[in-house]
Design a protein around this motif. Sequence first.
Motif, PDB file in Angstrom:
ATOM      1  N   GLY A 337       0.798  -1.216   0.000  1.00 37.20           N
ATOM      2  CA  GLY A 337       0.000   0.000   0.000  1.00 37.20           C
ATOM      3  C   GLY A 337       0.829   1.262   0.000  1.00 37.20           C
ATOM      4  N   SER A 338       0.334   2.265   0.726  1.00 31.78           N
ATOM      5  CA  SER A 338       0.978   3.577   0.731  1.00 31.78           C
ATOM      6  C   SER A 338       1.331   3.980   2.157  1.00 31.78           C
ATOM      7  N   PRO A 339       2.509   4.591   2.359  1.00 33.46           N
ATOM      8  CA  PRO A 339       2.873   5.068   3.695  1.00 33.46           C
ATOM      9  C   PRO A 339       2.315   6.475   3.978  1.00 33.46           C
ATOM     10  N   ASP A 378       0.630 -12.660   7.414  1.00 41.25           N
ATOM     11  CA  ASP A 378      -0.429 -11.657   7.506  1.00 41.25           C
ATOM     12  C   ASP A 378      -0.414 -10.610   6.395  1.00 41.25           C
ATOM     13  N   VAL A 379       0.750 -10.339   5.827  1.00 42.89           N
ATOM     14  CA  VAL A 379       0.881  -9.149   4.986  1.00 42.89           C
ATOM     15  C   VAL A 379      -0.084  -9.161   3.800  1.00 42.89           C
ATOM     16  N   MET A 380      -0.239 -10.309   3.158  1.00 44.66           N
ATOM     17  CA  MET A 380      -1.055 -10.331   1.948  1.00 44.66           C
ATOM     18  C   MET A 380      -2.557 -10.280   2.244  1.00 44.66           C
ATOM     19  N   LYS A 381      -2.900 -10.644   3.470  1.00 42.49           N
ATOM     20  CA  LYS A 381      -4.306 -10.509   3.857  1.00 42.49           C
ATOM     21  C   LYS A 381      -4.678  -9.019   3.919  1.00 42.49           C
ATOM     22  N   VAL A 384      -5.034  -7.659   0.293  1.00 48.78           N
ATOM     23  CA  VAL A 384      -6.364  -7.927  -0.256  1.00 48.78           C
ATOM     24  C   VAL A 384      -7.365  -6.892   0.249  1.00 48.78           C
ATOM     25  N   GLN A 385      -7.272  -6.574   1.545  1.00 48.17           N
ATOM     26  CA  GLN A 385      -8.203  -5.574   2.093  1.00 48.17           C
ATOM     27  C   GLN A 385      -8.014  -4.214   1.439  1.00 48.17           C
ATOM     28  N   ILE A 386      -6.764  -3.837   1.210  1.00 44.81           N
ATOM     29  CA  ILE A 386      -6.511  -2.530   0.591  1.00 44.81           C
ATOM     30  C   ILE A 386      -7.026  -2.531  -0.852  1.00 44.81           C
ATOM     31  N   MET A 387      -6.813  -3.632  -1.554  1.00 50.28           N
ATOM     32  CA  MET A 387      -7.319  -3.746  -2.934  1.00 50.28           C
ATOM     33  C   MET A 387      -8.823  -3.527  -2.986  1.00 50.28           C
ATOM     34  N   ARG A 388      -9.503  -4.068  -1.983  1.00 50.67           N
ATOM     35  CA  ARG A 388     -10.963  -3.962  -1.959  1.00 50.67           C
ATOM     36  C   ARG A 388     -11.441  -2.635  -1.407  1.00 50.67           C
ATOM     37  N   GLY A 389     -10.534  -1.748  -1.036  1.00 43.92           N
ATOM     38  CA  GLY A 389     -10.944  -0.482  -0.431  1.00 43.92           C
ATOM     39  C   GLY A 389     -11.464  -0.674   0.978  1.00 43.92           C
TER      40      GLY A 389
ATOM     41  N   CYS B  16       1.198 -14.250  -4.503  1.00 43.91           N
ATOM     42  CA  CYS B  16       0.163 -15.162  -4.999  1.00 43.91           C
ATOM     43  C   CYS B  16      -1.034 -15.202  -4.063  1.00 43.91           C
ATOM     44  N   GLU B  17      -0.773 -15.129  -2.764  1.00 44.13           N
ATOM     45  CA  GLU B  17      -1.882 -15.164  -1.813  1.00 44.13           C
ATOM     46  C   GLU B  17      -2.793 -13.959  -2.002  1.00 44.13           C
ATOM     47  N   SER B  18      -2.201 -12.796  -2.311  1.00 46.15           N
ATOM     48  CA  SER B  18      -3.039 -11.607  -2.483  1.00 46.15           C
ATOM     49  C   SER B  18      -3.805 -11.647  -3.800  1.00 46.15           C
TER      50      SER B  18
END
Lengths: 420, 63
Positions: A337-339, A378-381, A384-389, B16-18
């Motif tokens: 994401g963004s800092p 945890d990072v990619m979870k 995904v949340q950031i991608m979805r807004g 890949c997970e994301s």
Amino acid sequence: MTDISRLVVVGASLAGLRAVEAARKAGFDGSVTLIGAEPHLPYDRPPLSKAFLDAEGDGTAPTFRERAQLEELGVELRLGAPATGLDTDGCVVTVDGTDEVPYDAVVIATGAHARTLPGAAALDGVHALRTVDDAREVRSALDAGARTVVIGAGFIGSEVASSAQKRGVDVTVLEALPTPLVRAAGPAMGAAIAALHERNGTTLRCGTGVRSLEGSGSVERVVLEDGSSIPADLVVVGIGVVPTVDWLQGSGLRLEDGIVCDERLWTGVPGVYAAGDVARWHNPTLQEVQRMENWTAAAEQGAAAARNAIAPAEARPYGTVPYFWSDWYDVRIQFVGSPNADEVVVVDGDPGTSGRWIALYRRGDRLVGALTVNGQSDVMKYRVQIMRGGSWDEALDFAARRRERSRGVSSPGSPVGSAV
Amino acid sequence: MRVVVDYTKCTGLGICESLAPAFFEVNDEGDLVLLKEEVGDAERQELEEAVAGCPTEALRLVD
């Protein structure tokens, strides 16, 4: 559009490679030319400041593809000489000052080059770490047990310092600013990450400017602004990169810290697209104008720019939640994401004491960024949340559930201050 | 079609997970776990993005 029969890609690193591959994958059957300043086949840069420097490595360039694979793809390789001009009226790229390569569509992926210290070039033993040739020089100096000074406590410099420390050579990291990594991670987390150096036995001196490098022939010492000096056989300068756009002066492209592009990676000039470290584009996912310096953006933008370049009528926006990682000592640092945030909250672990923590970045009521240190699970979870807004409250709830899951206890997040 | 992980290349970076969370998850040890192998037609696009997005080129789709 059916009149595009010549695709030229300028820059033969990751973004350029992915551009030529994506064009072929999309069914483009015209000519494809890949122009690269370095003589090497496209190679992977992240390992150069990591595994490539390890004593166990063999110094082999981390090449992506064999020459034969690229030839089979119908890619004409022009390696070993830089593009020196772009004529957007005549639709011609000039290589090495004289050779003219005409195009119908061009993807510019010339990347960035390391910023240098004035006067440093005159001494042996002073290196940037950007190319495989740089990395080989640094590697052989480490092999010889060089007393090492790293100038700049950014990610590249820190990875080099970590490699030097792992080999048991003396290493000091100097940083001109009071806090490193502010642009990448914000002030609070920049300081927290930088503290990993001291914790792993590497000296880090912040707010320490360099006056000069001294030596006869080879570097012998680094002289600091306070007049003191540090003996050195190897100096690695990691003070950032500059987008490689000099060759585009007068081309008509808009150049402002890179090539300015719209969300389709289009420069606004017919047929001309940009990708990778050199591109400054409007990222529709985060609604920010950004220039990335990371692997994921280079790979994705290279492919996206090529697909748009060969079919401009169907051009699609490219948006992403930026991602980078860095490996220091036994620690994997990941950021999504963004800092650029209103608030940063540590939701797991304690940067002061533990080798694992997670910090979330809030802008308004949204989650915009996540930093994990040894938080690979945890990072990619969060990405995904950031991608979805995803909202900030949702992110905090999720973090609480993760904490409960891992330890069966819940503790409130602790604010670490604003990071604007 | 199924997805194959080359664990000699994978370092658990997790991109890949994301991109395809139904297929991939990095566990608490930092290792990638393949949650399912078989790729349906509707999932192909996101799996191709995951393959292309892997910084260690550790993923492949095979028939």
